[in-house]
Design a protein around this motif. Structure first.
Motif, PDB file in Angstrom:
ATOM      1  N   ILE A  51      31.101  33.923  27.568  1.00 31.99           N
ATOM      2  CA  ILE A  51      32.318  34.705  27.323  1.00 31.99           C
ATOM      3  C   ILE A  51      32.038  35.724  26.219  1.00 31.99           C
ATOM      4  O   ILE A  51      31.564  35.352  25.141  1.00 31.99           O
ATOM      5  CB  ILE A  51      33.483  33.784  26.932  1.00 31.99           C
ATOM      6  CG1 ILE A  51      33.822  32.858  28.113  1.00 31.99           C
ATOM      7  CG2 ILE A  51      34.705  34.603  26.531  1.00 31.99           C
ATOM      8  CD1 ILE A  51      34.875  31.832  27.815  1.00 31.99           C
ATOM      9  N   PRO A  52      32.306  36.996  26.469  1.00 27.85           N
ATOM     10  CA  PRO A  52      31.979  38.027  25.475  1.00 27.85           C
ATOM     11  C   PRO A  52      32.692  37.816  24.142  1.00 27.85           C
ATOM     12  O   PRO A  52      33.778  37.238  24.079  1.00 27.85           O
ATOM     13  CB  PRO A  52      32.466  39.324  26.139  1.00 27.85           C
ATOM     14  CG  PRO A  52      32.500  39.017  27.597  1.00 27.85           C
ATOM     15  CD  PRO A  52      32.871  37.568  27.695  1.00 27.85           C
ATOM     16  N   GLU A  53      32.048  38.288  23.105  1.00 27.51           N
ATOM     17  CA  GLU A  53      32.634  38.226  21.776  1.00 27.51           C
ATOM     18  C   GLU A  53      33.941  39.012  21.764  1.00 27.51           C
ATOM     19  O   GLU A  53      34.101  39.999  22.470  1.00 27.51           O
ATOM     20  CB  GLU A  53      31.653  38.827  20.765  1.00 27.51           C
ATOM     21  CG  GLU A  53      31.903  38.416  19.336  1.00 27.51           C
ATOM     22  CD  GLU A  53      30.795  38.892  18.397  1.00 27.51           C
ATOM     23  OE1 GLU A  53      31.094  39.074  17.219  1.00 27.51           O
ATOM     24  OE2 GLU A  53      29.664  39.073  18.872  1.00 27.51           O
ATOM     25  N   ASP A  54      34.877  38.572  20.971  1.00 27.01           N
ATOM     26  CA  ASP A  54      36.198  39.197  20.818  1.00 27.01           C
ATOM     27  C   ASP A  54      37.166  38.871  21.953  1.00 27.01           C
ATOM     28  O   ASP A  54      38.310  39.323  21.938  1.00 27.01           O
ATOM     29  CB  ASP A  54      36.101  40.727  20.678  1.00 27.01           C
ATOM     30  CG  ASP A  54      35.301  41.144  19.452  1.00 27.01           C
ATOM     31  OD1 ASP A  54      35.353  40.414  18.438  1.00 27.01           O
ATOM     32  OD2 ASP A  54      34.614  42.183  19.509  1.00 27.01           O
ATOM     33  N   TRP A  55      36.698  38.112  22.954  1.00 29.02           N
ATOM     34  CA  TRP A  55      37.613  37.679  24.002  1.00 29.02           C
ATOM     35  C   TRP A  55      38.289  36.385  23.568  1.00 29.02           C
ATOM     36  O   TRP A  55      37.663  35.510  22.974  1.00 29.02           O
ATOM     37  CB  TRP A  55      36.870  37.442  25.313  1.00 29.02           C
ATOM     38  CG  TRP A  55      36.534  38.704  26.047  1.00 29.02           C
ATOM     39  CD1 TRP A  55      35.684  39.681  25.647  1.00 29.02           C
ATOM     40  CD2 TRP A  55      37.052  39.117  27.310  1.00 29.02           C
ATOM     41  NE1 TRP A  55      35.622  40.680  26.570  1.00 29.02           N
ATOM     42  CE2 TRP A  55      36.457  40.365  27.617  1.00 29.02           C
ATOM     43  CE3 TRP A  55      37.949  38.566  28.217  1.00 29.02           C
ATOM     44  CZ2 TRP A  55      36.735  41.060  28.784  1.00 29.02           C
ATOM     45  CZ3 TRP A  55      38.221  39.252  29.387  1.00 29.02           C
ATOM     46  CH2 TRP A  55      37.626  40.492  29.659  1.00 29.02           C
ATOM     47  N   ASN A  93      40.929  40.437  26.323  1.00 27.92           N
ATOM     48  CA  ASN A  93      40.263  41.241  25.303  1.00 27.92           C
ATOM     49  C   ASN A  93      41.130  42.476  25.061  1.00 27.92           C
ATOM     50  O   ASN A  93      41.136  43.403  25.863  1.00 27.92           O
ATOM     51  CB  ASN A  93      38.872  41.660  25.754  1.00 27.92           C
ATOM     52  CG  ASN A  93      38.163  42.512  24.716  1.00 27.92           C
ATOM     53  OD1 ASN A  93      38.414  42.385  23.524  1.00 27.92           O
ATOM     54  ND2 ASN A  93      37.280  43.384  25.171  1.00 27.92           N
ATOM     55  N   ASP A 188      29.611  42.998  33.362  1.00 23.58           N
ATOM     56  CA  ASP A 188      30.920  42.493  32.973  1.00 23.58           C
ATOM     57  C   ASP A 188      31.174  41.085  33.508  1.00 23.58           C
ATOM     58  O   ASP A 188      31.854  40.278  32.865  1.00 23.58           O
ATOM     59  CB  ASP A 188      32.037  43.415  33.502  1.00 23.58           C
ATOM     60  CG  ASP A 188      32.010  44.792  32.887  1.00 23.58           C
ATOM     61  OD1 ASP A 188      31.660  44.907  31.696  1.00 23.58           O
ATOM     62  OD2 ASP A 188      32.368  45.755  33.589  1.00 23.58           O
ATOM     63  N   PRO A 191      27.697  37.105  33.132  1.00 23.71           N
ATOM     64  CA  PRO A 191      27.602  35.979  32.189  1.00 23.71           C
ATOM     65  C   PRO A 191      28.636  34.891  32.436  1.00 23.71           C
ATOM     66  O   PRO A 191      28.328  33.694  32.364  1.00 23.71           O
ATOM     67  CB  PRO A 191      27.808  36.647  30.822  1.00 23.71           C
ATOM     68  CG  PRO A 191      27.451  38.073  31.034  1.00 23.71           C
ATOM     69  CD  PRO A 191      27.889  38.386  32.427  1.00 23.71           C
TER      70      PRO A 191
END
Length: 211
Positions: A51-55, A93, A188, A191
């Motif tokens: 999970i991307p950072e800031d999400w 996000n 997008d 990951p």
């Protein structure tokens, strides 16, 4: 947004191969898959890896029995035969500027469905993908690489700076769908897709996916 269903066997190899839209290794799974409970599905779609950072993520919603079937039918446009449980999680996000402008920002819906057999799971995931393709015939394929025998992923431009991406996956008796708004590239979706499949496989094997 849509995706196409695939009995196509354009896949080369297995697991980590570069399979894409509609590729399938179905029929080559070695043993009867585990049927996951609602609690196990919840565990499988949780966790921060991929999970991307800031999400940020909300807690999962879990359904069993008729409620699970009703939710499944809304997406699959089929009977969802053999469905035993479903779990859903929302990731978001949103920048401060988007918040001030009442813009929803980027979102990702993660859904997992547990069936009583791989065959019933396969029927449903193909129905989901076919319905998406019919709705958005101009959507572009995305290349997604996971350990799932069935993968189908597409991206659609819905307007100026407005995109949607969707991924359909099946591993064993579990179907996973990802729907991202304002997301359009493999980078997008890859990951999160890979990490959710990996977590399902670990849970099905009786392992702790967070260990």
């Amino acid at each position: 947004m849509t995706a196409c269903g695939g009995e196509n066997s354009s896949a080369a190899g297995s697991g980590g191969s570069g399979r894409q839209d509609g590729d399938s290794l179905e029929g080559h799974e070695e043993k009867a898959p585990a049927v996951l409970t609602a609690a196990q599905l919840d565990t499988a779609i949780s966790g921060g890896e991929g999970i991307p950072e800031d999400w940020g993520g909300r807690s999962s919603d879990v359904y069993e029995g008729p409620k699970a079937v009703t939710a499944c039918r809304l997406e699959a446009e089929t009977g969802c035969a053999g469905l035993t449980a479903m779990a859903m999680r929302l990731l978001e996000n949103q920048t401060l500027e988007e918040l001030q402008a009442s813009d929803d920002g980027q979102t990702m819906y993660i859904k997992a469905y547990s069936f009583d057999s791989a065959e019933n799971a396969a029927v449903t995931v193909k129905a989901m993908a076919a319905a998406e393709h019919e709705e958005s015939p101009d959507a572009e394929p995305l290349r997604i690489t996971t350990a799932a025998p069935y993968t189908d992923a597409l991206s659609e431009e819905r307007g100026e700076d407005d995109y949607s991406a969707k991924v359909f996956l099946r591993t064993g008796s579990v179907v996973i769908t990802l729907w991202g708004t304002d997301l359009k590239n493999t980078a997008d979706m890859q990951p999160i897709a890979k990490s959710r499949v990996d977590r399902v496989l670990k849970v099905a094997a009786g392992e702790n996916p967070d260990a």
